[in-house]
Design a protein around this motif. Structure first.
Motif, PDB file in Angstrom:
ATOM      1  N   LEU A 131     -16.572   8.564  19.040  1.00 36.72           N
ATOM      2  CA  LEU A 131     -17.613   7.754  19.648  1.00 36.72           C
ATOM      3  C   LEU A 131     -17.036   6.896  20.769  1.00 36.72           C
ATOM      4  CD1 LEU A 131     -20.547   6.732  19.629  1.00 36.72           C
ATOM      5  CD2 LEU A 131     -19.833   5.028  17.954  1.00 36.72           C
ATOM      6  N   THR A 132     -15.860   6.332  20.522  1.00 30.29           N
ATOM      7  CA  THR A 132     -15.212   5.514  21.549  1.00 30.29           C
ATOM      8  C   THR A 132     -14.904   6.340  22.792  1.00 30.29           C
ATOM      9  OG1 THR A 132     -14.214   4.131  19.839  1.00 30.29           O
ATOM     10  CG2 THR A 132     -13.237   4.029  22.035  1.00 30.29           C
ATOM     11  N   LEU A 133     -14.369   7.551  22.590  1.00 29.15           N
ATOM     12  CA  LEU A 133     -14.069   8.420  23.729  1.00 29.15           C
ATOM     13  C   LEU A 133     -15.332   8.817  24.483  1.00 29.15           C
ATOM     14  CD1 LEU A 133     -11.317  10.782  22.244  1.00 29.15           C
ATOM     15  CD2 LEU A 133     -11.023   8.941  23.910  1.00 29.15           C
ATOM     16  N   ALA A 134     -16.432   9.052  23.738  1.00 23.61           N
ATOM     17  CA  ALA A 134     -17.688   9.417  24.387  1.00 23.61           C
ATOM     18  C   ALA A 134     -18.185   8.282  25.279  1.00 23.61           C
ATOM     19  CB  ALA A 134     -18.740   9.769  23.335  1.00 23.61           C
ATOM     20  N   VAL A 135     -18.115   7.069  24.772  1.00 30.07           N
ATOM     21  CA  VAL A 135     -18.550   5.920  25.565  1.00 30.07           C
ATOM     22  C   VAL A 135     -17.648   5.742  26.787  1.00 30.07           C
ATOM     23  CG1 VAL A 135     -18.843   3.420  25.551  1.00 30.07           C
ATOM     24  CG2 VAL A 135     -19.603   4.770  23.584  1.00 30.07           C
ATOM     25  N   LEU A 136     -16.336   5.919  26.605  1.00 26.95           N
ATOM     26  CA  LEU A 136     -15.414   5.812  27.741  1.00 26.95           C
ATOM     27  C   LEU A 136     -15.695   6.891  28.782  1.00 26.95           C
ATOM     28  CD1 LEU A 136     -12.038   4.996  25.922  1.00 26.95           C
ATOM     29  CD2 LEU A 136     -13.493   3.434  27.249  1.00 26.95           C
ATOM     30  N   LEU A 137     -16.011   8.098  28.324  1.00 25.90           N
ATOM     31  CA  LEU A 137     -16.352   9.173  29.257  1.00 25.90           C
ATOM     32  C   LEU A 137     -17.600   8.817  30.057  1.00 25.90           C
ATOM     33  CD1 LEU A 137     -15.840  12.059  30.322  1.00 25.90           C
ATOM     34  CD2 LEU A 137     -17.266  12.902  28.430  1.00 25.90           C
ATOM     35  N   MET A 138     -18.591   8.228  29.374  1.00 28.45           N
ATOM     36  CA  MET A 138     -19.816   7.823  30.070  1.00 28.45           C
ATOM     37  C   MET A 138     -19.511   6.762  31.129  1.00 28.45           C
ATOM     38  SD  MET A 138     -23.280   6.058  28.527  1.00 28.45           S
ATOM     39  CE  MET A 138     -22.433   4.504  28.213  1.00 28.45           C
ATOM     40  N   PHE A 139     -18.705   5.773  30.763  1.00 27.91           N
ATOM     41  CA  PHE A 139     -18.391   4.720  31.733  1.00 27.91           C
ATOM     42  C   PHE A 139     -17.523   5.245  32.878  1.00 27.91           C
ATOM     43  CE2 PHE A 139     -19.466   1.653  28.247  1.00 27.91           C
ATOM     44  CZ  PHE A 139     -20.497   1.026  28.936  1.00 27.91           C
ATOM     45  N   PHE A 140     -16.682   6.223  32.593  1.00 22.09           N
ATOM     46  CA  PHE A 140     -15.905   6.852  33.664  1.00 22.09           C
ATOM     47  C   PHE A 140     -16.836   7.480  34.692  1.00 22.09           C
ATOM     48  CE2 PHE A 140     -14.153  10.853  35.322  1.00 22.09           C
ATOM     49  CZ  PHE A 140     -13.053  10.376  36.027  1.00 22.09           C
ATOM     50  N   VAL A 141     -17.814   8.247  34.220  1.00 25.37           N
ATOM     51  CA  VAL A 141     -18.774   8.880  35.130  1.00 25.37           C
ATOM     52  C   VAL A 141     -19.600   7.827  35.862  1.00 25.37           C
ATOM     53  CG1 VAL A 141     -20.774  10.428  35.267  1.00 25.37           C
ATOM     54  CG2 VAL A 141     -18.876  10.966  33.717  1.00 25.37           C
ATOM     55  N   LEU A 142     -19.979   6.771  35.152  1.00 26.05           N
ATOM     56  CA  LEU A 142     -20.792   5.721  35.763  1.00 26.05           C
ATOM     57  C   LEU A 142     -20.043   5.016  36.887  1.00 26.05           C
ATOM     58  CD1 LEU A 142     -23.296   3.830  35.819  1.00 26.05           C
ATOM     59  CD2 LEU A 142     -22.196   2.501  33.998  1.00 26.05           C
ATOM     60  N   PHE A 143     -18.785   4.653  36.648  1.00 24.60           N
ATOM     61  CA  PHE A 143     -18.057   3.842  37.622  1.00 24.60           C
ATOM     62  C   PHE A 143     -17.388   4.676  38.710  1.00 24.60           C
ATOM     63  CE2 PHE A 143     -17.870   0.864  33.869  1.00 24.60           C
ATOM     64  CZ  PHE A 143     -18.821  -0.007  34.381  1.00 24.60           C
TER      65      PHE A 143
END
Length: 676
Positions: free
Chosen positions: A270-282
């Motif tokens: 779950l942590t990696l998924a959220v980090l992946l989302m923020f990577f794409v966002l930023f």
């Protein structure tokens, strides 16, 4: 404490702990599909296509209407007078702090589906929207509106119906944690019979096919990702091997007790998924994506009601079958799985807290996830990709995420993370799904042998393999749609049962206020009451009181009632609880029970907390889960007086409910076993 009910048909043998009609009935239905698909895959594919066409052509409207009813029911239950009721006894406290509970609900919203469809679905609607011109600004808006609609609060309303029913009747009525318990207000003890078995069988079959569908999506995406990363061939043989390998890991978790490790791995996931989302966002146009997020929510709210009931009745389109109806069936088939998870973590919450959090916490995260990946993909396709991304997704939706990540920095790293994420979601879905299915098949028992969960774990993998070989995504969708049809009927009945159960609980509260004579302190001298306040009884003292005072009082009342042609009995549950039970027809039995309980005495320092003593009580409990009280110190005669006061209240409630019925009130105000 609620009235004890027998486990629904637990068939306990030396090795297995199953409810035989449910276990073998569900296994037979699932195996029939497996044998058909394995023995004649070509014929099975033709059969699945025919079945899907027949179900959607005849019952498509029913899916649309049912989901609208589920959403309306859950909103009414959450934001009306029913919202004050607790999932458990009135004095129950939540098992988890609020932020922890919300975090767990947040985690429930993440899974294989979002990984598979976050890029794929918006891009497919962008390329072929049902109403707008393809690959235009209007198509972008419609793509996100449709995607939000499919993954929004309708899905979580479906989960909430099942979760609320499981939690309410399990924690408040002390019934087994199975779907049949939601029918208790309608069927009473008959839930342990054939009707209850049928309900649990459909819950199991729907869940297995729903999980198999998710596993099918997951393995297609894993195969596509490995093909992108290491050149692994993309074909059915590889996909079957992947299912076998990952199912074996899930089975290993069950057999060796690695559940804690898998849970920690899922938390890391779950942590990696959220980090992946923020990577794409930023890494992308952050400000643009946040503007898109706000407008996507506005479009969703603006078209909410129309989309809820839209089935293209006047201008039929096959699009609705492939998308909206499939999603509604998929969510329905997954509802026992997700519903049991959210029920298990929600004891002690009010209905209003439950509905608010379940509907809006996961949806908020889901909407942000879909905006970040979906809108980013459409921005890339209309700029640097020049339509190539849309073409790749249209050719094979399973490669959508990896083709999208290919346009971003560190694509090999992010694609590797994506493959790992889907793989772990695969393992945790299979492991957790086998636990849920096994619990239902065992009549609500959770202390089952590992071999049973291994059986269901293997069954989910086998079903996924057979459906992939017998028609791929089409077969997966057909199995989900067909298996969800009978369970959608059951869910409508669960809604009815929730209204009847909660109505009866509210009627009990409104019918009367507790008379002063019924409080344990009534009739005691002030000196005796002061002594009770200062006394700190021990465990042995409470046990002696129950056996020498409470039990003789119950037996005396029961004997007198039997002499007046009332059926009455004194029951023990093996855990120190003793109760006087007077069975009744159509309404809840009268129950006055006493259980031995303990609680920490108040402390005012850390040192006191480490050395704090416990106060033991003889606490009353009733069949409706209402707040009990300590009766330690009463005499036998005072216990009898308190029992009679509670019985008088019970009779007044029953009379009040029946009078309301005869006056024309809805029938559901009486068909519930009221408070003792």
């Amino acid at each position: 404490m609620a009235e004890q009910e027998p486990q629904a048909g637990n068939g306990r043998a030396s090795t297995f702990n199953i409810n035989p009609p449910v276990f073998f009935g569900a296994a037979a239905i699932i195996l029939a599909f497996v044998v058909l698909g394995a023995a004649a895959p070509t014929a099975a594919e033709a059969f699945f296509k025919l079945l899907q066409s027949a179900v959607l052509g005849t019952f498509g409207w029913f899916y649309i209407l049912s989901v609208a009813i589920f959403l309306a029911c859950i909103l009414i239950l959450g934001f009306s007078r029913y919202g004050m009721l607790k999932l458990g006894p009135d004095e129950a406290e939540p098992d988890f702090p609020y932020l922890t509970w919300v975090s767990m609900l947040f985690a429930a919203g993440m899974g294989i589906g979002l990984m598979f469809f976050a890029v794929g679905e918006p891009m497919m609607h962008f390329s072929a929207p049902p109403e707008a011109e393809p690959r235009t600004i209007a198509a972008q808006r419609e793509a996100m509106l449709i995607t939000f609609f499919h993954w929004g609060i309708h899905a979580w309303a479906i989960y909430a119906v099942v979760g609320l029913s499981l939690a309410y009747f399990s924690y408040r009525y002390n019934l087994p944690l199975t779907l049949r318990s939601g029918l208790y207000p309608l069927l009473k003890e008959r839930i342990t019979g054939p009707i209850g078995h049928i309900v649990d069988i459909f819950a199991i079959t729907g869940t297995v096919f729903g999980i198999a569908t998710s596993l099918g999506f997951g393995v297609l995406q894993i195969n596509a990702g490995l093909g992108y990363l290491v050149g692994l061939p993309v074909n059915e043989t590889v996909q079957v091997v992947l299912i076998v390998c990952i199912t074996a890991v899930a089975t290993l978790s069950v057999v060796t007790g690695l559940d804690r490790g898998v849970r920690r791995l899922s938390e890391l996931n779950l942590t990696l998924a959220v980090l992946l989302m923020f990577f794409v966002l930023f890494i992308g146009p952050t400000a643009q994506l946040m503007r898109d997020f706000v407008q996507n929510i506005g479009l969703y709210l603006d078209r909410f009601l129309l989309k809820t009931f839209n089935i293209y009745a006047y201008e039929p389109r096959p699009w609705i079958d492939a998308w909206t109806l499939f999603y509604w069936a998929w969510w329905i088939s997954w509802s026992p799985f997700v519903g049991m998870f959210i029920a298990r973590i929600s004891r002690g919450r009010t209905v209003r807290e439950f509905v608010t959090a379940v509907l809006f916490v996961p949806v908020g995260f889901t909407f942000l996830w879909l905006t970040v990946f979906g809108n980013s993909a459409m921005i890339i396709d209309t700029t640097v990709a020049n339509g190539a991304l849309a073409d790749a997704v249209a050719a094979d939706v399973s490669v959508a995420l990896f083709r999208f990540l290919d346009y971003l920095p560190l694509s090999v790293v992010t694609s590797t993370i994506a493959v790992a994420l889907v793989s772990v979601f695969f393992v945790t879905s299979s492991d957790s799904g086998s636990l849920v299915v096994d619990t239902i098949a065992a009549g609500g028992a959770t202390d089952t042998p590992a071999i049973q969960r291994v059986f269901w774990c293997a069954m989910e993998g086998i079903v996924a393999i057979v459906l992939l070989l017998a028609g791929g995504l089409s077969a997966l969708q057909t199995a989900t749609i067909a298996s969800a049809l009978p369970f959608s009927v059951i869910m409508l009945i669960l809604c009815w049962g929730l209204f009847r159960g909660m109505n009866a609980d509210l009627a009990r509260r409104a019918a009367y206020q507790r008379p002063a004579a019924s409080y344990p302190a009534a009739g005691l001298s002030w000196q005796k009451r002061l002594g009770l306040l200062l006394n700190v009884p021990g465990r042995a003292e409470v046990a002696t009181f129950v056996e020498t005072v409470a039990v003789p009082a119950f037996e005396a009342v029961a004997e007198e009632m039997r002499g007046r042609d009332l059926e009455a009995r004194v029951e023990r549950d093996g855990e120190g609880c003793v109760s006087l039970v007077v069975p009744a027809e159509d309404v809840r039995d009268f129950v006055y029970g006493v259980s031995r309980m303990s609680q920490r005495l108040p402390v005012f320092s850390a040192l006191d907390a480490a050395q704090a003593d416990e106060r033991h009580e003889a606490r009353t409990f009733f069949s409706d889960g209402s707040r009990g009280y300590d009766i330690m110190g009463m005499t036998r005669e005072q216990v009898i007086i308190d029992v009679l006061a509670q019985f008088e209240r019970y009779q007044r409630q029953v009379q009040s409910q029946k009078a309301a019925l005869y006056a024309g009130a809805p029938e559901h105000t009486i068909e519930q076993r009221g408070a003792g």
